[in-house]
Write an enzyme that holds these catalytic residues in place. Structure first.
Site, PDB file in Angstrom:
ATOM      1  N   SER A  13       0.760  -1.101   0.127  1.00 12.28           N
ATOM      2  CA  SER A  13       0.094   0.065   0.091  1.00 12.28           C
ATOM      3  C   SER A  13       0.826   1.218   0.061  1.00 12.28           C
ATOM      4  O   SER A  13       1.540   1.459   0.870  1.00 12.28           O
ATOM      5  CB  SER A  13      -0.931   0.117   1.165  1.00 12.28           C
ATOM      6  OG  SER A  13      -1.644   1.198   1.442  1.00 12.28           O
ATOM      7  N   HIS A  38      -1.023  -1.029  -4.666  1.00 13.36           N
ATOM      8  CA  HIS A  38      -2.426  -0.875  -3.757  1.00 13.36           C
ATOM      9  C   HIS A  38      -2.260   1.020  -3.575  1.00 13.36           C
ATOM     10  O   HIS A  38      -1.424   1.466  -2.979  1.00 13.36           O
ATOM     11  CB  HIS A  38      -2.688  -1.451  -2.551  1.00 13.36           C
ATOM     12  CG  HIS A  38      -4.057  -1.128  -1.726  1.00 13.36           C
ATOM     13  ND1 HIS A  38      -5.060  -1.820  -2.604  1.00 13.36           N
ATOM     14  CD2 HIS A  38      -4.527  -0.647  -1.064  1.00 13.36           C
ATOM     15  CE1 HIS A  38      -6.164  -1.377  -1.924  1.00 13.36           C
ATOM     16  NE2 HIS A  38      -6.062  -0.510  -0.870  1.00 13.36           N
ATOM     17  N   ASP A  40      -4.343   3.914  -2.184  1.00 16.34           N
ATOM     18  CA  ASP A  40      -5.554   4.386  -1.331  1.00 16.34           C
ATOM     19  C   ASP A  40      -5.918   6.006  -1.502  1.00 16.34           C
ATOM     20  O   ASP A  40      -5.154   6.880  -1.279  1.00 16.34           O
ATOM     21  CB  ASP A  40      -5.441   4.136   0.134  1.00 16.34           C
ATOM     22  CG  ASP A  40      -5.337   3.013   0.636  1.00 16.34           C
ATOM     23  OD1 ASP A  40      -6.245   2.283   0.359  1.00 16.34           O
ATOM     24  OD2 ASP A  40      -4.432   2.321   1.093  1.00 16.34           O
ATOM     25  N   MET A  42      -8.384   8.913  -0.266  1.00 13.58           N
ATOM     26  CA  MET A  42      -9.188   9.453   0.360  1.00 13.58           C
ATOM     27  C   MET A  42      -9.586  11.013   0.395  1.00 13.58           C
ATOM     28  O   MET A  42      -8.937  11.661   0.019  1.00 13.58           O
ATOM     29  CB  MET A  42      -8.470   9.319   2.018  1.00 13.58           C
ATOM     30  CG  MET A  42      -7.681   7.851   2.141  1.00 13.58           C
ATOM     31  SD  MET A  42      -7.154   7.928   3.827  1.00 13.58           S
ATOM     32  CE  MET A  42      -6.523   6.260   3.817  1.00 13.58           C
ATOM     33  N   HIS A  71      -8.055   1.836  -4.665  1.00 14.40           N
ATOM     34  CA  HIS A  71      -9.362   1.812  -3.548  1.00 14.40           C
ATOM     35  C   HIS A  71      -9.896   3.365  -3.060  1.00 14.40           C
ATOM     36  O   HIS A  71      -9.127   3.968  -2.575  1.00 14.40           O
ATOM     37  CB  HIS A  71      -8.524   1.146  -2.313  1.00 14.40           C
ATOM     38  CG  HIS A  71      -9.325   0.950  -1.144  1.00 14.40           C
ATOM     39  ND1 HIS A  71      -9.147   0.832   0.008  1.00 14.40           N
ATOM     40  CD2 HIS A  71     -10.930   1.185  -0.933  1.00 14.40           C
ATOM     41  CE1 HIS A  71     -10.038   0.696   0.940  1.00 14.40           C
ATOM     42  NE2 HIS A  71     -11.377   0.847   0.316  1.00 14.40           N
ATOM     43  N   MET A  73     -11.934   5.402  -1.293  1.00 14.44           N
ATOM     44  CA  MET A  73     -12.527   5.842   0.106  1.00 14.44           C
ATOM     45  C   MET A  73     -13.041   7.219  -0.243  1.00 14.44           C
ATOM     46  O   MET A  73     -12.598   8.053   0.642  1.00 14.44           O
ATOM     47  CB  MET A  73     -11.447   5.637   0.968  1.00 14.44           C
ATOM     48  CG  MET A  73     -11.317   4.059   1.508  1.00 14.44           C
ATOM     49  SD  MET A  73     -10.047   3.825   2.879  1.00 14.44           S
ATOM     50  CE  MET A  73      -8.558   3.847   1.917  1.00 14.44           C
ATOM     51  N   MET A 142     -12.032  -4.542   4.902  1.00 15.04           N
ATOM     52  CA  MET A 142     -11.365  -3.856   5.731  1.00 15.04           C
ATOM     53  C   MET A 142     -11.022  -4.338   7.144  1.00 15.04           C
ATOM     54  O   MET A 142     -12.114  -4.741   7.954  1.00 15.04           O
ATOM     55  CB  MET A 142     -11.924  -2.580   5.835  1.00 15.04           C
ATOM     56  CG  MET A 142     -12.056  -1.579   4.721  1.00 15.04           C
ATOM     57  SD  MET A 142     -10.455  -0.984   4.049  1.00 15.04           S
ATOM     58  CE  MET A 142      -9.820  -0.471   5.260  1.00 15.04           C
ATOM     59  N   PHE A 148      -6.872   5.871   7.930  1.00 15.53           N
ATOM     60  CA  PHE A 148      -5.541   6.077   8.401  1.00 15.53           C
ATOM     61  C   PHE A 148      -4.632   4.754   8.396  1.00 15.53           C
ATOM     62  O   PHE A 148      -5.088   3.740   8.637  1.00 15.53           O
ATOM     63  CB  PHE A 148      -5.370   6.555   9.834  1.00 15.53           C
ATOM     64  CG  PHE A 148      -5.940   7.936   9.884  1.00 15.53           C
ATOM     65  CD1 PHE A 148      -5.321   9.046   9.938  1.00 15.53           C
ATOM     66  CD2 PHE A 148      -7.302   7.887  10.544  1.00 15.53           C
ATOM     67  CE1 PHE A 148      -5.905  10.209  10.167  1.00 15.53           C
ATOM     68  CE2 PHE A 148      -7.985   9.226  10.531  1.00 15.53           C
ATOM     69  CZ  PHE A 148      -7.298  10.470  10.280  1.00 15.53           C
ATOM     70  N   GLY A 149      -3.160   4.778   8.132  1.00 17.69           N
ATOM     71  CA  GLY A 149      -2.507   3.678   8.159  1.00 17.69           C
ATOM     72  C   GLY A 149      -1.881   3.614   9.244  1.00 17.69           C
ATOM     73  O   GLY A 149      -2.201   4.311  10.373  1.00 17.69           O
ATOM     74  N   GLY A 150      -1.314   2.198   9.671  1.00 17.78           N
ATOM     75  CA  GLY A 150      -0.597   1.968  10.928  1.00 17.78           C
ATOM     76  C   GLY A 150      -1.565   1.604  12.049  1.00 17.78           C
ATOM     77  O   GLY A 150      -1.184   1.446  13.309  1.00 17.78           O
ATOM     78  N   ASP A 180      -7.415  -5.655   3.768  1.00 16.17           N
ATOM     79  CA  ASP A 180      -6.454  -4.360   3.733  1.00 16.17           C
ATOM     80  C   ASP A 180      -6.535  -3.930   5.324  1.00 16.17           C
ATOM     81  O   ASP A 180      -7.672  -3.546   5.573  1.00 16.17           O
ATOM     82  CB  ASP A 180      -7.113  -3.309   2.821  1.00 16.17           C
ATOM     83  CG  ASP A 180      -6.404  -2.080   2.769  1.00 16.17           C
ATOM     84  OD1 ASP A 180      -5.353  -1.815   3.368  1.00 16.17           O
ATOM     85  OD2 ASP A 180      -7.023  -1.049   2.074  1.00 16.17           O
ATOM     86  N   GLY A 181      -5.364  -3.593   5.834  1.00 19.72           N
ATOM     87  CA  GLY A 181      -5.251  -3.066   7.293  1.00 19.72           C
ATOM     88  C   GLY A 181      -4.636  -4.171   8.183  1.00 19.72           C
ATOM     89  O   GLY A 181      -5.034  -5.108   8.388  1.00 19.72           O
ATOM     90  N   GLY A 202       0.884  -2.333   4.073  1.00 19.89           N
ATOM     91  CA  GLY A 202       1.388  -1.151   3.900  1.00 19.89           C
ATOM     92  C   GLY A 202       2.934  -0.997   5.098  1.00 19.89           C
ATOM     93  O   GLY A 202       3.829  -0.866   4.644  1.00 19.89           O
TER      94      GLY A 202
END
Length: 239
Positions: A13, A38, A40, A42, A71, A73, A142, A148-150, A180-181, A202
């Protein structure tokens, strides 16, 4: 474990990449174990964050060797589908929660020649896809709350992936299950065992001390080992 299980696709990601050096990041992933890249998107409305959009995707596409998995969002994604296809998207995933006319949006994506996916937030039941499952190429589960990542992986995702796999089989759908996530080497095996076909990673990839190429190679080796172990066990059972 299922002895016929395929090794999953890996999709790093870009949300976790070095955003100041996306060309370099893209080029060094070109010969890596990544199957998709990937991306993202947003909008600050559907999710409480703003990431990147069409100009950045277009720039990355110039250097990408793998298909770009986009993706969205965002709210009202139907207005931007053609633009993302033109910017380089090979696959476009929209959120169930953002599309009151989901079937129409999925058909729009397919008519553009892109892989059509639908994403589900952690609280959204997989049963809601029953009437459209046969039309999908991808269902993205998801495993964190989007935006948010992390974030930490939500353990209930394993049960959800298994339920989704059962639904897809019952509907005769060949859609891939993407997760994803919070994906890492710690949960990748259980996710694949549950039915996942595509793993989006990611922070695990881009924050690895050994670098993203080595992190992806390690993840691929780990998963290949699980599949080979399954095949060996299957062979023993048949003897």
């Amino acid at each position: 474990m299922n002895s016929t299980r395929r090794a999953p696709l890996l999709a790093p990601s870009f949300l976790a990449a070095d955003l100041a050096n996306l060309q370099a990041e893209t080029e060094r992933l070109a010969s890596s174990a990544a199957d998709w890249l990937h991306f993202d998107v947003m909008d600050g409305r559907f999710v409480p964050n703003i990431s990147f959009g069409l100009p950045v995707l277009q720039a990355v596409a110039r250097y990408a060797k793998q298909p770009l998995d986009v993706h969205l969002m965002i709210e009202e994604p139907q207005h931007y589908l053609a633009a993302f296809r033109d910017a380089g998207a090979a696959g476009i995933t929209v959120h169930y929660e953002a599309c009151p006319h989901l079937h129409r949006v999925v058909q729009q994506i397919k008519q553009l020649g892109c892989r059509a996916g639908v994403a589900l937030n952690p609280h959204t039941p997989v049963a809601l896809l029953e009437d459209i499952a046969a039309d999908l190429d991808v269902v993205l589960v998801m495993s964190v709350n989007p935006g948010f990542g992390g974030q930490a992986f939500i353990p209930n995702t394993l049960k959800k992936v298994a339920m989704l796999k059962e639904l897809l089989v019952d509907c005769g759908s060949e859609a891939l299950i993407e997760v994803d996530g919070g994906v890492s080497i710690a949960n990748a095996g259980p996710l694949v065992e549950a039915g996942a076909d595509v793993l989006v990673a990611g922070n695990f990839v881009f924050s690895a001390h050994e670098g993203p190429v080595a992190a992806l190679a390690n993840l691929r080796e780990h998963l290949n080992g699980l599949v080979l172990s399954d095949e060996a066990e299957g062979g023993r059972r048949q003897q």
